[in-house]
Design an enzyme around this catalytic site. Structure first.
Site, PDB file in Angstrom:
ATOM      1  N   ALA A 178       0.832  -1.207   0.000  1.00 41.13           N
ATOM      2  CA  ALA A 178       0.000   0.000   0.000  1.00 41.13           C
ATOM      3  C   ALA A 178       0.865   1.256   0.000  1.00 41.13           C
ATOM      4  O   ALA A 178       0.585   2.223  -0.722  1.00 41.13           O
ATOM      5  CB  ALA A 178      -0.936  -0.004   1.203  1.00 41.13           C
ATOM      6  N   ASP A 179       1.912   1.252   0.800  1.00 43.71           N
ATOM      7  CA  ASP A 179       2.786   2.426   0.897  1.00 43.71           C
ATOM      8  C   ASP A 179       3.512   2.699  -0.415  1.00 43.71           C
ATOM      9  O   ASP A 179       3.579   3.842  -0.887  1.00 43.71           O
ATOM     10  CB  ASP A 179       3.805   2.216   2.015  1.00 43.71           C
ATOM     11  CG  ASP A 179       3.183   2.224   3.389  1.00 43.71           C
ATOM     12  OD1 ASP A 179       3.197   3.280   4.037  1.00 43.71           O
ATOM     13  OD2 ASP A 179       2.681   1.168   3.815  1.00 43.71           O
ATOM     14  N   MET A 180       4.081   1.642  -0.999  1.00 36.89           N
ATOM     15  CA  MET A 180       4.858   1.846  -2.219  1.00 36.89           C
ATOM     16  C   MET A 180       3.958   2.251  -3.381  1.00 36.89           C
ATOM     17  O   MET A 180       4.338   3.104  -4.203  1.00 36.89           O
ATOM     18  CB  MET A 180       5.654   0.592  -2.551  1.00 36.89           C
ATOM     19  CG  MET A 180       6.785   0.341  -1.563  1.00 36.89           C
ATOM     20  SD  MET A 180       7.866  -1.038  -2.011  1.00 36.89           S
ATOM     21  CE  MET A 180       6.765  -2.434  -1.775  1.00 36.89           C
TER      22      MET A 180
END
Length: 416
Positions: A178-180
């Site tokens: 999700a972050d990347m």
């Protein structure tokens, strides 16, 4: 650490990247913001990490006592350490805002406003500023105030419910997915907004970058599929609900390969390659729809064939037959693969602790204005003195700020 395996790259002072005149203030922490600003820094931007006195939390993610995540995501960046709870530190930040092109933050929504650093304040100081606001759930909506770690988003986005096997629990990704994803979408948004500043109406703007929306977007047509069928996508392991065969298969030597025959021609090539040309006209496997309906039987046939050969035998045979197949690699395999070496997909950068540290190369690769490695990930507050000097602070003023706990300067050692 073991000796270098990949090509060793020296840092260069020749910044050829297309963003070489762009100044970025990065107040974010952990992965999403650091992915966004890594993309910009790798392409030449001057990214200044604005860290709290105890540093970006990413520094705490260590393996064998080494900040491997920090070294990877924060190459090509600088660091200043400010206690933004203090008004004098915020005044320093606002001086930097006046000189910046891009401002990145990942506080919970409303935090900037409570610090008297609302976007309206920043844009009044610098009307051309592009402001990227990263959060878990977005700047508005009923969940805006909730903590927003990537794990929670990977669950609520629908990703985990689709991932894994039907008879087992939903599976979260083993990486910061999700972050990347948000970081890369964020980089696109930042560059689009910066393009408007440079060639459009000249106005800066705020970009809302939740972790949730980008991750949901890469799930594809799930909303439309559900509307049409009333059925949620089942967990199917490594199989596809759109084409067959597509799966992982174990070889006789205990290794694995992945195979996809998602077109009719490729499926027919595969059937010929395993000596089962009869399957081309077998009603159970004659077209993609029938193969999907009989996927268990299809996989059993392929598993039996592949399980009788070693991985190398399978790969040689299928590749000669024009079948789309690849080995399933771990990092040990990647270290030995000539393609990774010839293309320098992984490179070794000079590192004060390890001698060299392997990291992924700059991506994408631009032919005319390529990004370059200019410096290692910074020590906490490594550039505080230089940045403050550029703002006109004297050495005695800097020492006073340090004594008051307003700033942090790097020590002479290898302090993180």
């Amino acid at each position: 650490m073991s000796d270098p395996v990949f090509k060793q790259i020296e840092f260069s002072s020749d910044n050829t990247g297309p963003l070489r005149d762009v100044r970025v203030l990065d107040l974010s922490r952990l992965v999403a913001g650091n992915t966004l600003t890594m993309a910009l820094a790798d392409l030449g931007a001057d990214v200044l990490k604005v860290e709290p006195l105890d540093g970006d939390s990413l520094r705490q993610w260590r393996v064998a006592g080494i900040e491997t995540a920090w070294k990877t995501y924060c190459r090509n960046k600088r660091s200043i350490s400010l206690n933004l709870r203090d008004q004098q530190a915020r005044a320093i930040l606002l001086k930097l805002v006046a000189q910046a092109s891009i401002f990145v933050e990942s506080f919970r929504p409303g935090t900037l406003e409570r610090m008297d650093l609302a976007p309206e304040t920043l844009l009044k100081i610098n009307p051309r500023l592009v402001i990227a606001r990263i959060s878990g759930w977005g700047q508005d909506g009923p969940y805006a105030d909730r903590p927003g770690f990537g794990t929670l988003v990977e669950g609520m986005s629908g990703f985990a419910s689709m991932n894994g096997f039907a008879d087992r629990e939903p599976v979260l990704p083993p990486i910061y997915l999700a972050d990347m994803t948000a970081g890369l979408y964020g980089a696109i948004g930042v560059l689009a907004a910066f393009r408007n500043v440079e060639s459009g109406d000249g106005h800066g703007q705020v970009i809302d970058i939740p972790l949730l929306d980008p991750l949901f977007s890469i799930l594809g047509a799930q909303a439309a599929n559900f509307r049409l069928t009333g059925k949620v996508k089942p967990r199917t392991g490594s199989c596809s609900t759109n084409s067959a065969p597509r799966n992982t298969y174990k070889t006789a030597d205990g290794k694995w390969l992945c195979l996809s025959a998602s077109t009719q021609n490729m499926a027919e090539n595969l059937f010929r390659a395993i000596g089962r040309e009869d399957m081309i006209v077998d009603d159970r496997f004659a077209n993609n729809g029938r193969r999907l309906q009989n996927v268990a039987e299809l996989n059993a046939i392929l598993s039996a064939y592949i399980g009788g050969l070693s991985q190398s035998e399978c790969l040689d045979h299928f590749q000669q037959a024009g079948v789309t197949v690849a080995p399933i690699y771990d990092m040990e395999d990647i270290e030995r693969d000539p393609h990774f070496h010839q293309r320098n997909i992984v490179v070794e950068l000079p590192d004060a602790e390890l001698g060299t540290v392997p990291v992924h190369n700059i991506s994408p690769r631009l032919a005319h204005t390529p990004g370059v490695f200019r410096r290692p990930a910074p020590r906490l507050g490594e550039d505080t003195d230089h940045v403050l000097a550029d703002l006109g602070f004297t050495e005695s003023e800097v020492k006073e700020l340090e004594s008051k706990g307003i700033i942090r300067r790097a020590s002479d050692g290898n302090e993180s």
